[in-house]
Enzyme design. Structure first.
Site, PDB file in Angstrom:
ATOM      1  CB  SER A 134     -87.253 -29.710 -14.731  1.00  0.00           C
ATOM      2  OG  SER A 134     -86.374 -29.145 -13.782  1.00  0.00           O
TER       3      SER A 134
ATOM      4  CG  HIS B 165     -91.093 -30.520 -17.505  1.00  0.00           C
ATOM      5  ND1 HIS B 165     -90.423 -31.725 -17.363  1.00  0.00           N
ATOM      6  CD2 HIS B 165     -90.117 -29.586 -17.715  1.00  0.00           C
ATOM      7  CE1 HIS B 165     -89.125 -31.518 -17.461  1.00  0.00           C
ATOM      8  NE2 HIS B 165     -88.919 -30.230 -17.686  1.00  0.00           N
TER       9      HIS B 165
ATOM     10  CD  GLU C  34     -92.008 -35.292 -17.638  1.00  0.00           C
ATOM     11  OE1 GLU C  34     -91.673 -36.472 -17.449  1.00  0.00           O
ATOM     12  OE2 GLU C  34     -91.511 -34.330 -17.002  1.00  0.00           O
TER      13      GLU C  34
ATOM     14  CG  ASN D 252     -85.756 -33.890 -15.866  1.00  0.00           C
ATOM     15  OD1 ASN D 252     -85.056 -34.081 -16.860  1.00  0.00           O
ATOM     16  ND2 ASN D 252     -86.369 -32.747 -15.655  1.00  0.00           N
TER      17      ASN D 252
END
Length: 282
Positions: free
Chosen positions: A118, A139, A151, A189
Site C-alpha cells: 500500500s 494494490h 492501483e 493513501n
C-alpha cells in the site's frame, strides 16, 4: 494475461479477498502462507464470502462449488512455480517483502510478480529480483470483493507488457486499474492516510470527540464513513506504517505520525481486527 493459475502470497485479510475475487473470476488459485492455521481461516473466510454472493443472487451454487474447487492452499513457496503470476499480500514490512521477492524471483523468469503493497517502493522490491522488469504493484483496496479500484504501480524497471498484463487481469476481475508512478504512498493513501492522521491529532488535542469528527466528515464532506471509523477498518497499525513511509520518503514534517496513533498501536488497539480502536467493536 492468459488463463493460467495465479498465486497469492499471504492468507490475511487482503490475501483472502484477492483469492476470493480471483476464484469468482474463474481463476485457479494457489494460496500460500507459512501457517496452516492461517490458511484454514482464509479458506473459511473465502467460503463465507462466496456464500454471501450466493445469498445476494450474484453467484449460483454450482459456480460457488466450482470456485472453491479451484482453491489450493500450500505452505511451500516452491509450489508457486506453477503459477502464471503471483500476487504478494504479506504484511506491510519492507524487510519481509524484500526477502519474499528475492525468493519468488527464483521460481521462474516468466512469472509476473505483483505486490499488493500500500505504500512501499516497487523499485526497491524489483531491484532484488533477477527479472526486475516482471515486477509491478497491484494494490487492491479493502474489502477487496467490494471496492473496484486497483492501483497499478510501475517501478523504474517495470516493462510495458508487465503493466498491460496486470491491467488486463484487473479488468478481468471487474476492477478498474489506475496507473500510478512509484512514489511513497502512491495516490490514494498519500491523500487518505494523512487525513486520518490529522483526525487523530484532532482527538489528541481535544478539538472534537471521535464520533463528532466522523459525523462531521460524513455530513459535511459526504464521506460514506468517518476517517476514524475508516482507520479502524484499515487497521491503525497499517495507517501508522503508511505514515512512517510517507515521513521517511519525503522528509516532510507534515507527514509526522500522530503520537496518539502510535500509542494506540503500541497498546494493541488496532481497530476492528483487535476489537478496539477509535471505536469499540466488542
Amino acid at each position: 494475461m492468459d488463463k493460467g493459475r495465479i498465486g497469492v502470497v499471504g492468507a490475511g485479510t487482503m490475501g483472502q479477498g484477492i483469492a476470493q475475487v480471483l476464484l469468482a473470476g474463474g481463476r485457479e488459485v494457489m494460496l500460500y502462507d507459512v501457517a496452516e492455521a492461517a490458511l484454514e481461516r482464509a479458506e473459511a473466510a473465502i467460503t463465507k464470502g462466496l456464500d454471501k454472493l450466493v445469498d445476494k443472487g450474484r453467484l449460483d451454487t454450482e459456480t460457488r462449488e466450482a470456485a472453491l474447487a479451484r482453491l489450493n492452499t500450500v505452505t511451500q513457496l516452491s509450489l508457486l512455480s506453477e503459477c502464471r503470476a503471483i500476487i504478494e499480500a504479506a504484511p506491510e514490512r519492507e524487510e519481509l517483502k524484500t526477502a519474499l521477492f528475492r525468493d519468488l524471483a527464483e521460481l521462474g523468469d516468466d512469472i509476473v510478480l505483483a505486490s499488493n503493497t500500500s505504500s512501499l517502493s516497487l523499485t526497491r522490491l524489483a531491484a532484488v529480483c533477477r527479472r526486475p522488469e516482471r515486477v509491478v504493484g497491484m494494490h487492491f483496496f479493502n474489502p477487496v470483493p467490494v471496492l473496484k479500484l486497483v492501483e497499478v504501480i510501475r517501478a523504474e524497471q517495470t516493462a510495458d507488457d508487465t503493466v498491460a498484463a496486470v491491467e488486463a487481469l484487473a479488468r478481468e476481475l471487474g476492477k478498474t486499474p489506475v496507473a500510478i508512478a512509484d512514489s511513497p504512498g502512491f495516490a490514494v493513501n498519500r491523500l487518505l492516510v494523512p487525513m486520518i492522521n490529522e483526525a487523530a491529532f484532532l482527538v489528541q488535542e481535544n478539538v472534537a470527540a471521535v464520533d463528532d469528527i466522523d459525523q462531521a466528515m460524513q455530513l459535511g464532506a459526504a464521506h460514506p464513513m468517518g476517517p476514524l471509523a475508516l482507520a479502524d477498518l484499515i487497521g491503525l497499525d497499517v495507517c501508522l506504517e503508511i505514515m512512517e513511509v510517507l515521513h521517511d520518503g519525503f522528509g516532510d514534517p507534515k507527514y509526522r505520525p500522530c503520537p496518539l496513533l502510535r500509542r494506540m498501536v503500541d497498546a494493541g488497539h488496532l481497530g476492528r481486527k483487535s476489537g478496539r480502536g477509535f471505536h469499540c467493536y466488542s
